[in-house]
Design an enzyme around this catalytic site. Sequence first.
Site, PDB file in Angstrom:
ATOM      1  CE  LYS A   1       4.335  -2.799  -7.266  1.00  0.00           C
ATOM      2  NZ  LYS A   1       4.671  -4.212  -7.498  1.00  0.00           N
TER       3      LYS A   1
ATOM      4  CG  ASP B   1       8.198  -4.630  -8.098  1.00  0.00           C
ATOM      5  OD1 ASP B   1       9.425  -4.677  -7.871  1.00  0.00           O
ATOM      6  OD2 ASP B   1       7.331  -4.847  -7.233  1.00  0.00           O
TER       7      ASP B   1
ATOM      8  CE  LYS C   1      10.526  -6.940  -5.042  1.00  0.00           C
ATOM      9  NZ  LYS C   1       9.188  -6.745  -5.644  1.00  0.00           N
TER      10      LYS C   1
ATOM     11  CG  ASP D   1      21.533 -13.413 -14.164  1.00  0.00           C
ATOM     12  OD1 ASP D   1      22.654 -13.957 -14.106  1.00  0.00           O
ATOM     13  OD2 ASP D   1      20.547 -13.942 -14.693  1.00  0.00           O
TER      14      ASP D   1
ATOM     15  CB  THR E   1       8.708  -6.288   3.320  1.00  0.00           C
ATOM     16  OG1 THR E   1       8.042  -6.633   2.111  1.00  0.00           O
ATOM     17  CG2 THR E   1       9.204  -4.868   3.241  1.00  0.00           C
TER      18      THR E   1
ATOM     19  CD  GLN F   1       1.803  -5.078   2.059  1.00  0.00           C
ATOM     20  OE1 GLN F   1       2.788  -5.312   2.765  1.00  0.00           O
ATOM     21  NE2 GLN F   1       1.901  -4.824   0.769  1.00  0.00           N
TER      22      GLN F   1
ATOM     23  NE  ARG G   1      -3.372  -6.871  -1.444  1.00  0.00           N
ATOM     24  CZ  ARG G   1      -2.708  -7.626  -0.585  1.00  0.00           C
ATOM     25  NH1 ARG G   1      -3.195  -8.787  -0.215  1.00  0.00           N
ATOM     26  NH2 ARG G   1      -1.559  -7.209  -0.097  1.00  0.00           N
TER      27      ARG G   1
HETATM   28  O1  C5P Z   1      -2.164  -4.704  -2.614  1.00  0.00           O
HETATM   29  P1  C5P Z   1      -1.043  -3.977  -1.958  1.00  0.00           P
HETATM   30  O2  C5P Z   1      -1.330  -2.494  -1.786  1.00  0.00           O
HETATM   31  O3  C5P Z   1      -0.573  -4.634  -0.690  1.00  0.00           O
HETATM   32  O4  C5P Z   1       0.130  -4.079  -3.039  1.00  0.00           O
HETATM   33  C1  C5P Z   1       1.421  -3.603  -2.798  1.00  0.00           C
HETATM   34  C2  C5P Z   1       2.285  -3.839  -3.992  1.00  0.00           C
HETATM   35  O5  C5P Z   1       3.614  -3.504  -3.638  1.00  0.00           O
HETATM   36  C3  C5P Z   1       2.317  -5.271  -4.487  1.00  0.00           C
HETATM   37  O6  C5P Z   1       2.496  -5.223  -5.916  1.00  0.00           O
HETATM   38  C4  C5P Z   1       3.541  -5.858  -3.823  1.00  0.00           C
HETATM   39  O7  C5P Z   1       4.140  -6.869  -4.563  1.00  0.00           O
HETATM   40  C5  C5P Z   1       4.451  -4.634  -3.784  1.00  0.00           C
HETATM   41  N1  C5P Z   1       5.498  -4.683  -2.770  1.00  0.00           N
HETATM   42  C6  C5P Z   1       5.238  -4.836  -1.420  1.00  0.00           C
HETATM   43  N2  C5P Z   1       6.254  -4.850  -0.523  1.00  0.00           N
HETATM   44  C7  C5P Z   1       7.506  -4.713  -0.945  1.00  0.00           C
HETATM   45  C8  C5P Z   1       7.787  -4.541  -2.296  1.00  0.00           C
HETATM   46  C9  C5P Z   1       6.740  -4.527  -3.193  1.00  0.00           C
HETATM   47  O8  C5P Z   1       4.090  -4.945  -1.020  1.00  0.00           O
HETATM   48  N3  C5P Z   1       8.479  -4.703  -0.067  1.00  0.00           N
END
Ligand code: C5P
Length: 234
Positions: free
Chosen positions: A36, A63, A65, A68, A118, A188, A209
């Site tokens: 991604k 990603d 998003k 427009d 989120t 998160q 991560r």
């Molecule tokens: O590092 P981590 O596992 O938290 O990364 C999650 C990825 O998913 C990041 O690129 C974040 O921007 C993306 N994401 C998210 N929640 C969402 C949509 C996308 O964490 N609702």
Amino acid sequence: MSLDARERLIVALDVPSTAEAEALVARLGESVKFYKIGYQLAFAGGLSLASALITAGKQIFLDLKLHDIGNTVVKGVESIAQLGATFLTVHAYPQTMKAAVEGRRASKLRLLAVTVLTSYDDADLAAAGYELNVKELAAARAEQARDIGVDGLVCSAEEVTNLRKIVGRSMVLVTPGIRPAGSAQGDQKRIMTPTQAITAGADYLVVGRPVVEARDPKAAADAIVIEIEQATKS
Ligand code: C5P
């Protein structure tokens, strides 16, 4: 869904430069097939890297998003479809989703709608002028996405069960916020392990991560794939 476990892991290339992304991709080798690319890397040369990775046989989730006026979304999605990406996110506004469906035409690009970010809670939606709460708005937008012909939704693993009732098996559900047992939660708020997310019915897991910052990213990715495989069988 008859996907190979390894195809269901999407690693988020959340790094600031293409050099770092390339180094990570090289370390991960055959362990990861799907990446991604989000704002950070896309605006730092990540779109050229996306093309190179596609040529090298990887799948790419952009990603971006998008949101427009319809004409701009149609043209933007046409360009992204030519790049050969597999997934692209758009915000789940009816006009935007209809334009994106028009722009992707018969390409292999699959569109994922983001229902409600989120980071938004009910108070944030009220401040932005919405009368619906997060749950109501996410459900309404999921129905619209299904009716418009969008291919999937990005959602937290917690939402998978509810959304599956709305969209059935016709749409893919892609879930970030995944944390293998014992890994750091970071920022998160609602997390699930790979096993929990797959058992709940997620099709693809987005992991950043826990792989990117692992001492051994390849081992971390392989462990998640094994977990996906076992959860699929049980
Ligand atoms: O590092 P981590 O596992 O938290 O990364 C999650 C990825 O998913 C990041 O690129 C974040 O921007 C993306 N994401 C998210 N929640 C969402 C949509 C996308 O964490 N609702």
